[in-house]
Enzyme design. Structure first.
Site, PDB file in Angstrom:
ATOM      1  CG  HIS A 118      -2.351  -0.814   1.018  1.00  0.00           C
ATOM      2  ND1 HIS A 118      -3.571  -0.274   1.012  1.00  0.00           N
ATOM      3  CD2 HIS A 118      -2.095  -2.121   0.647  1.00  0.00           C
ATOM      4  CE1 HIS A 118      -4.371  -1.255   1.005  1.00  0.00           C
ATOM      5  NE2 HIS A 118      -3.614  -2.520   0.634  1.00  0.00           N
ATOM      6  CG  ASP A 119       4.990   3.280   1.365  1.00  0.00           C
ATOM      7  OD1 ASP A 119       4.587   4.387   1.380  1.00  0.00           O
ATOM      8  OD2 ASP A 119       6.119   3.129   1.419  1.00  0.00           O
TER       9      ASP A 119
END
EC number: 1.11.1.7
Length: 319
Positions: free
Chosen positions: A69-70
């Site tokens: 997700h980063d």
């Protein structure tokens, strides 16, 4: 109108993701980046992640998911960790609300452990700690060891609007559109999604499939109907039968029509990607090799340098 919106969404995802790809900063990444300034870095992170995993089985899948997700949003710059005082940050985007507290805490614990070493204090980026923690989540769950390229700087920006992520109801074309924007081909995508061999999904992410999706095994549908019917808000299901082990059971699960997420099951139900699923289901070593290549490639996306990044003293706040 709905189809037009979908086309625009996927196009936007590709454009946003493609913007991350030209990266001269990748040249700064190397496995021995901290050898002279924090020589015990990997052992420190390994020990800290081990402690976090001992405290909660959620820690490993949560930390691994946090890494994706980063990287998939503004590059691997730990911007997912930032807490802005005005409430406008990545983790408060609705697509990130399912990220578990244990994942964030695993990274904060590892950062504290690293900075407790006088030689390492304020010299190691949160982005690199996140990359190392993701590797440890895989390794300490029985998955492959791989060397982590290091040398990322932390980003200074995090906004809700920057978050564009694949949806759980994506079909194969939509998945390919998103991941090709990040530089992945279809086989690499199938390997990377094997990270779903760890962890669970909450009922709202798959409840729509129960009784309406013919690709779902009927006994699984009956089981999930009971799980989510009694507790639709807090109910959950493990993504494969061995949710704390990093293995190839995820792919065998898909072969049996027992994938929990629609975007996972489509990897088998669509014949264009089925061969990759079958290959990984039959050969765990091949899955491990391809997963290592894919997650290493993921870690090269949107790398920041000293010119546009920093080494955060606290992963939650920019300096």
């Amino acid at each position: 109108m709905a189809s037009r919106k979908l086309v625009l969404f996927v196009a936007a995802a590709v454009v946003c993701a493609a913007a991350l790809l030209p990266q001269p900063a990748v040249a700064q990444l190397r496995t021995d980046y901290y050898a002279s300034v924090c020589p015990n870095l990997e052992n420190i992170v390994r020990g800290s992640v081990r402690q976090s995993m001992a405290q909660s089985q959620i820690s490993a899948p949560a930390a691994l998911r946090l890494f994706f997700h980063d990287c998939a949003v503004q590059g691997c710059d730990a911007s997912i960790m930032i807490v802005n005082s005005n409430g406008d940050d990545e983790w408060r985007n609705s697509d990130n609300q399912s990220l578990k507290r244990e994942g964030f805490q695993t990274i904060l614990n590892a950062k504290a452990a690293v900075d407790s070493d006088q030689q390492c204090r304020s010299k190691v980026s949160c982005a690199d700690i996140l990359a190392l923690a993701a590797r440890e989540a895989v390794l300490q769950s029985g998955g492959p060891y791989y060397q982590v390229e290091l040398g990322r700087y932390d980003g200074r920006a995090s906004t809700r609007a920057s978050v564009v992520l694949p949806r759980v109801n994506f079909n194969l074309d939509q998945l390919n559109a998103f991941f090709s924007g990040l530089g992945f081909n279809q086989t690499e995508m199938v390997a990377l999604l094997g990270a779903h061999t760890l962890g669970a999904a909450d009922c709202p992410f798959f409840q729509y499939r129960i009784g309406s999706d013919p690709t779902m095994d009927q006994s699984l549908a009956s089981q999930l109907r009971g799980t989510c019917g009694s507790n639709p808000t807090n109910g959950f299901a493990f993504l494969d039968p061995s949710p704390v082990n990093f293995d190839n059971a995820f792919y065998r699960n898909l072969q049996a029509g027992r994938g929990i997420l629609g975007s996972d099951q489509v990897l088998y139900s669509d014949t264009r990607s089925r061969a990759a699923v079958d290959g990984y289901a039959a050969n765990q070593g091949a899955f491990f090799n391809d997963f290592v290549a894919a997650i290493t490639k993921l870690g090269r996306i949107g790398v920041k340098t000293a010119a546009n990044g920093e080494i955060r003293r606290d992963c939650r706040f920019t300096n």
